[in-house]
Design an enzyme around this catalytic site. Structure first.
Site, PDB file in Angstrom:
ATOM      1  N   GLU A 114      33.732   5.622  72.638  1.00 20.32           N
ATOM      2  CA  GLU A 114      32.950   4.834  73.597  1.00 20.32           C
ATOM      3  C   GLU A 114      33.822   3.806  74.310  1.00 20.32           C
ATOM      4  OE1 GLU A 114      28.391   4.929  72.112  1.00 20.32           O
ATOM      5  OE2 GLU A 114      29.706   3.631  70.933  1.00 20.32           O
ATOM      6  N   GLU A 134      28.381  10.603  65.927  1.00 18.66           N
ATOM      7  CA  GLU A 134      27.313   9.751  65.397  1.00 18.66           C
ATOM      8  C   GLU A 134      26.158  10.528  64.780  1.00 18.66           C
ATOM      9  OE1 GLU A 134      29.355   6.785  68.093  1.00 18.66           O
ATOM     10  OE2 GLU A 134      29.184   8.941  67.843  1.00 18.66           O
TER      11      GLU A 134
END
Length: 257
Positions: A114, A134
């Protein structure tokens, strides 16, 4: 200047380098690391002697393996990614006025991915991998779920999000997620030359282009053309200098004014 055990800052030839310095933990992001990266980003964005900011990780194994899951396990809970008393790192990097580059020296997973997605440009070392795992650990990839579909075709973004698989740099380059792939030993020199090329250009022009490109996403063309965001290069001293240097056949000396 932010310079701590887990975040190291260097400024060389108008380029600010931010290095996550936790190689023994795959440069995982502890709570303190997030805070120091935010501090470093805000400081470098405000400095007149920095025109480009590069993010990387120490060593050759990882850019960043993401949130420090050992620390998180010990804490037992975590705040919503856009909540809490401090600013979200990815939001800060995304909104920086200056160009940002992720020099992906190794694995960029989860929060590390990210951070790379928040940068304007991504340059990867051959052999490095990137992705958002995730879903495999019960997290949400809040930032990645929004930004990744803006950078690659939606179906590819959803595949990466749903499977949690990491992909190599060659695949990432093919789908447009990274700009360039170079040999690991050449990463620092390649990124240095690349960043220097940007830093030589008129800083107000570059900042204006970034602001217009970022803030026009989702707008109609006619509305976007009338945004008028970022610094005004048209009335700047640098515009006069650039024009004069072209006429005089010399390199311009841009001052950011």
């Amino acid at each position: 200047m932010v310079h701590t055990e887990d975040v190291v800052i260097e400024i060389t030839d108008l380029v600010g380098w931010v290095t996550i310095n936790r190689p023994g933990r795959m440069n995982a992001l502890a709570k303190s690391t997030f805070s120091r990266l935010v501090e470093a980003s805000l400081e470098l964005d405000a400095r007149d002697d920095v025109r480009v900011v590069v993010y990387s990780g120490e060593g050759s194994r990882a850019f960043s393996a993401g949130v420090d899951l050992k620390e998180l396990d010990a804490a037992g809970s975590m705040l919503h990614p856009m909540g809490g008393p401090s600013r979200n790192l990815n939001e800060v990097v995304l909104e920086m006025s200056k160009p940002t580059i992720a020099a992906i020296n190794g694995v960029a997973a989860g929060g590390g991915c990210e951070l790379a997605l928040a940068c304007d440009i991504r340059i990867g070392a051959r052999g490095a991998r990137i992705g958002l795992p995730e879903a495999k650990v019960g997290m949400g990839a809040n930032f990645g779920s929004v930004v990744l579909p803006q950078l690659v075709p939606k179906a590819i973004a959803m595949e990466l999000l749903f499977t949690g698989n990491l992909i190599g740099m060659e695949t990432a380059e093919r789908i447009g997620l990274v700009n360039h792939v170079v040999d690991p030993d050449d990463l620092r020199s390649f990124v240095s030359k690349f960043a220097a090329q940007i830093a030589r250009n008129a800083p107000l022009s570059v900042q204006r282009m970034k602001a217009m490109a970022s803030k026009s996403i989702g707008l109609s063309t006619s509305a976007a053309l009338r945004l008028d965001v970022g610094p005004d290069p048209y009335r700047s001293q640098d515009r006069i200098e650039g024009n004069r240097a072209f006429v005089e056949k010399r390199m311009p000396r841009f001052l950011g004014r």
